[in-house]
Design an enzyme around this catalytic site. Structure first.
Site, PDB file in Angstrom:
ATOM      1  CE  LYS C  45       5.134 -10.825  -5.527  1.00 29.79           C
ATOM      2  NZ  LYS C  45       3.691 -11.140  -5.268  1.00 29.79           N
ATOM      3  CG  ASN C 128      -0.783  -4.636   0.621  1.00 27.63           C
ATOM      4  OD1 ASN C 128      -1.690  -4.564   0.897  1.00 27.63           O
ATOM      5  ND2 ASN C 128      -0.322  -5.707  -0.057  1.00 27.63           N
ATOM      6  CB  CYS C 131      -1.620  -8.936   1.597  1.00 34.34           C
ATOM      7  SG  CYS C 131      -1.280 -10.524   0.753  1.00 34.34           S
ATOM      8  CE  LYS C 166      -3.287  -2.939  -3.629  1.00 33.01           C
ATOM      9  NZ  LYS C 166      -2.577  -3.878  -4.658  1.00 33.01           N
ATOM     10  CG  ASN C 193      -5.010  -6.032  -1.733  1.00 34.66           C
ATOM     11  OD1 ASN C 193      -5.381  -6.851  -2.742  1.00 34.66           O
ATOM     12  ND2 ASN C 193      -4.112  -5.606  -1.077  1.00 34.66           N
ATOM     13  N   GLY C 218      -9.894  -8.805 -11.119  1.00 33.94           N
ATOM     14  CA  GLY C 218     -10.394  -9.328 -12.464  1.00 33.94           C
ATOM     15  C   GLY C 218     -11.842  -8.301 -12.656  1.00 33.94           C
ATOM     16  N   GLY C 244      -9.112  -2.287  -9.464  1.00 37.44           N
ATOM     17  CA  GLY C 244     -10.209  -3.483  -9.344  1.00 37.44           C
ATOM     18  C   GLY C 244     -10.762  -3.871 -10.648  1.00 37.44           C
ATOM     19  N   GLY C 266      -4.500  -4.510 -12.859  1.00 36.52           N
ATOM     20  CA  GLY C 266      -3.828  -5.779 -12.288  1.00 36.52           C
ATOM     21  C   GLY C 266      -3.976  -7.169 -12.906  1.00 36.52           C
TER      22      GLY C 266
END
Lengths: 304, 243, 304, 243
Positions: C45, C128, C131, C166, C193, C218, C244, C266
């Site tokens: 996380k 990352n 975000c 990322k 991402n 998704g 992805g 993910g």
């Protein structure tokens, strides 16, 4: 009674539904299936100065919730559009049509718009600076604010018809580009063109599309389209034609709430040839369900 | 072209990976053998184009091979279930040019449209020769159905496990014919092109977007300009094809 | 026998499957469901210097082929991650883990990585800079090559562990940013991402998410991910972790053909808690179907 | 939590827009009333969380209202069809704190979890009062089912078309009780919070990503730190809630 009409840069439309360029040809194919005068208008096949065959096949790939295309602006060229396509269209469509124009140089955009500008059938121009499937032109004009401004300014000089610039979603900040178009004289912007995507054939271990990448359309891209229409609505004071995955009357309402004055229906026409008509037919009931009396009242309402 | 809901009245395996499906509904949009239908499947965005094998006033017969997720899904459907289908797509074969003794060459899933064509040519009183090419015995289908139409049937298999060993062209070379009609894979087409001694018609396959001429997804070049495989094809005449 | 192993910056992984940060917590929730040591590794996380509550709810919206999230980097802060989460993880996971780090300033990135660098459990860093759900940081580092380079360079100085950056897909040219990371000392890049999207509630006529926009993940986004991994593979010489929309063993193969050395799973973990394990279990049969003996041999094979 | 395939053995309308569905399969993961299940539906990406109304060794009963495309799809399913379901999610109600005479307040689709809770409390020998709140008579369900458990049942409707006119809190104000349990919409919760005279437990609703604690999509702040509605909830105690 609900009211579906919207006013797009001074032209009253019976409803905000516009089949998107490249999914509706020059209209007459669909006129064999239903009376296309039920449409708000439609945006005709992207037209360039010279005839284009487009890309080699395969030009089509499937993906979750949508498709990729790499047609590459196949069209007969502006002269044949004027001499052959528009007269054929005139027989079956009696409303102003939206002229979609592409180019590979500033001069080509200008010359193509100039040639089309005298055609009385044309109500609006939609200048495509965002085709992801052609090289050395097309999308490259749409990925910087400076070049978007250049095209807008140049084309603005040769037409007094309402001028919409069709924007690419494949950018870091679409609002910057929309603002540049507004500042350079665009009457509106239309967005989003397709996202750039690709698929790979597992058996051949090669890209599915001969062009390697293609433009991704269909319901899968709608969240990106809604976000960008919402952002651009905040950034500019000119109307937005919203598109990207719209397939139902509910989708139309959602896109208008985000800030669209009118909407384009693209890939849905290819899956269901009656999609645009069906959406128009379904709008009154959907409006009543969500307590909407007039579509023009909900434009950008999600910003309140 | 018409869009309508069709009821599956039959869906059964007739050879390795190959299924025959009968759809009940309006067939009035079908005007020629060699046309195709475009089937919507749950969870798949694009429709699946499948050539028409046979049709009557009330039924359409298709034969399809399970090659991916879509056709696999079709193979798992049952009589009574329904499908949203666009019917009567493409130009189909023009039987007028066949002469008195045409030969029909079908390769694998290129066999089905030959059946409707054979029926039409027999109805016109033509003496029809049919060459059906498969890889191996377990893939062979419809040999008897063609014979029942009164055609002279030759089956070839690549491995010789059934009928004549070799390709459809090996059989073609031994025959006399007034014209040819064919549907099958590209290597077969190239072989036919190199040995055929008459004019003929080829039915092409291409990845399609809409299937009805709107998206320009399947355009090819011909000697007489660009043609959309889905609308101006899938059948092209030998003389116009750019190889 | 097929060979699933890959080598990611010097660390041998039994297979290329890595549950993505933010969909797998600190692993122990999933360890109650299956033995997570079957994984290649997982990315924990997203951790920041200070504890964060994240965004107000609703943080989740649904869309065609995927979902939007606007969690906003909820996490207990790096000190608690070290004192509480990593010890809990050590009991159930015995492989090197990937440490996902976010920040709102250069100093925060550096300080967080410095604190984590001494932890022996950590095999790789995944920094990352993309975000989309936090303001004044996060994605803004990932949308310009210059700031991406700055973060990479600064973090590089405080760790000698393999360093992955990322990347955000919400940019005009992801290859430019990947190259900047490579030039500044990154050992690899991970992408993509989430796409930035939104949905509007038709009943309330307001954005569904309290944060207005959210990150779209998704299967729907996979064509965009494949395209970007393919482009970045051409642009850099460092390994790519591709992600992805990956939901099946076939998706893994497609992503590796595009150029990924390993892949992250993910959203699929959220829909099916066993998804990552199921994908690993399904890989051998899928490889045999497509004639693949060793996964590491197909990395980038679609470019040949 | 367990994931498994469940067979629908019953799916019928029991009030306006409200359906009762019985799922047959493994129920061993259910540990308390007030837990929920998470249902995968064809064509929908996210699962649909639905509270458990009742369960036995072999069956789970849920009651759901058709409010959108997902629940509409559920309402069209038939016995014999199957669903992929995650079962035994959330903490559920803690009956230990109820005292001897708890009151249960269910509003609309907040009624179903009250049923399993009522059953559990009755099994523990508690004297249970139940207040079921609806908008109007046509939406009322399960009144008799609660009575059959031996509970003292009051039904309220906003328009007075059935039972007592008003809200659940109008009934609550007239009662004596040792503790309360509730599930329903936020305005009802706020009303209860302002009139309740004992401790109690609220079951919250929030848009969820996973439903099992992984995604942090449904976190709320409590007096004792952040809690995930799906995993640390959906039931929170009155004392910890930040309104």
């Amino acid at each position: 009674m609900v009211n579906l009409s919207v006013n797009l840069s001074g032209i009253e439309m019976a409803n905000p539904i516009i089949p998107a360029s490249g999914t509706f040809g020059f209209g007459y194919e669909f006129a064999e299936l239903y009376d296309i005068n039920c449409l708000g208008t439609f945006s005709f096949k992207g037209t360039t100065l010279n005839p284009r065959f487009g890309n080699p096949t395969p030009r089509i790939a499937e993906c979750e919730g949508g498709m990729l295309n790499a047609v590459g602006l196949q069209n007969p060229g502006v002269d044949k559009v004027i001499s052959e396509e528009l007269p054929k269209l005139a027989k079956v469509f009696h409303k102003p049509v939206m002229a979609n124009v592409s180019g590979f140089s500033l001069e080509e955009y200008v010359e193509t718009v100039r040639k089309l500008d005298g055609e009385k059938q044309i109500g609006w121009f939609e200048v495509n600076i965002s085709c992801p499937n052609v090289h050395g032109g097309g999308m490259s004009f749409g990925t910087s604010a400076a070049s978007a401004a250049q095209v807008t300014e140049a084309v603005r000089k040769v037409t007094s018809k309402p001028l919409y610039i069709k924007l690419s979603p494949n950018v870091t900040d679409i609002t910057e580009i929309a603002r540049a178009c507004e500042a350079s004289g665009a009457d509106g912007v239309s967005l989003i063109n397709t996202l750039m995507g690709m698929r790979i054939d597992l058996k051949k271990k090669k890209p599915v599309l001969a062009n390697v990448t293609g433009g991704f359309s269909g319901p899968a891209i709608m969240p990106v389209a809604l976000r960008m229409v919402y952002q651009v609505y905040k950034a500019v004071n000119i109307p937005i034609i919203g598109m990207g995955g719209i397939s139902t009357a509910e989708d139309v309402i959602e896109m208008m709430l985000a800030g669209a004055t009118a909407v384009q229906v693209g890939a849905a026409n290819l899956i269901n040839p009656y999609a645009s008509r069906d959406i128009i037919d379904a709008l009154p009931a959907a409006m009543e369900k969500y307590g909407i009396r007039s579509l023009s009242e909900i434009i950008g309402a999600a910003h309140a | 072209m018409k869009q309508a809901i069709y009821e599956i009245t039959r869906n059964q395996k007739i050879a390795d990976h190959v299924y025959e499906m009968v759809l009940r509904g309006d067939t009035s949009a079908i005007t020629a053998p060699g046309q195709f239908i475009n089937i919507q499947l749950a969870g798949k965005y694009l429709r699946r184009p499948i050539s028409i094998c046979d049709w009557s006033d009330t039924d359409i017969t298709i034969i399809y091979k399970v090659v991916g997720g879509g056709t696999e899904q079709m193979s798992e459907m049952h009589p009574g279930e329904t499908l949203d289908v666009l019917v009567g797509l493409g130009n189909g074969y023009n039987t007028k040019k066949s002469g008195d003794a045409p030969v029909l060459l079908g390769g694998g899933v290129g066999v089905p449209p030959m059946y409707g064509l054979c029926k039409a040519l027999r109805a016109e009183g033509k003496a029809v020769k049919v060459i059906l090419g498969f890889n191996t015995a377990s893939e062979v289908f419809y040999e008897n159905e063609f014979r029942a139409l009164g055609a002279e049937v030759t089956v070839t298999t690549v491995d010789g496990s059934y009928g004549m060993k070799g390709f459809v062209t090996d059989a073609l070379k031994t025959m006399e014919y007034s014209y040819f009609f064919t549907c099958g894979p590209m290597p077969m087409f190239r072989a036919i092109e190199s040995v055929a001694v008459t004019s003929g018609q080829y039915s092409f396959e291409e990845r399609m977007g809409c299937g009805f001429g709107a998206c320009m997804g399947c355009t090819c070049k011909t000697k007489y300009g660009n043609k959309r495989i889905c609308k101006d094809g899938p059948v092209l005449e030998r003389e116009e094809i750019v190889w």
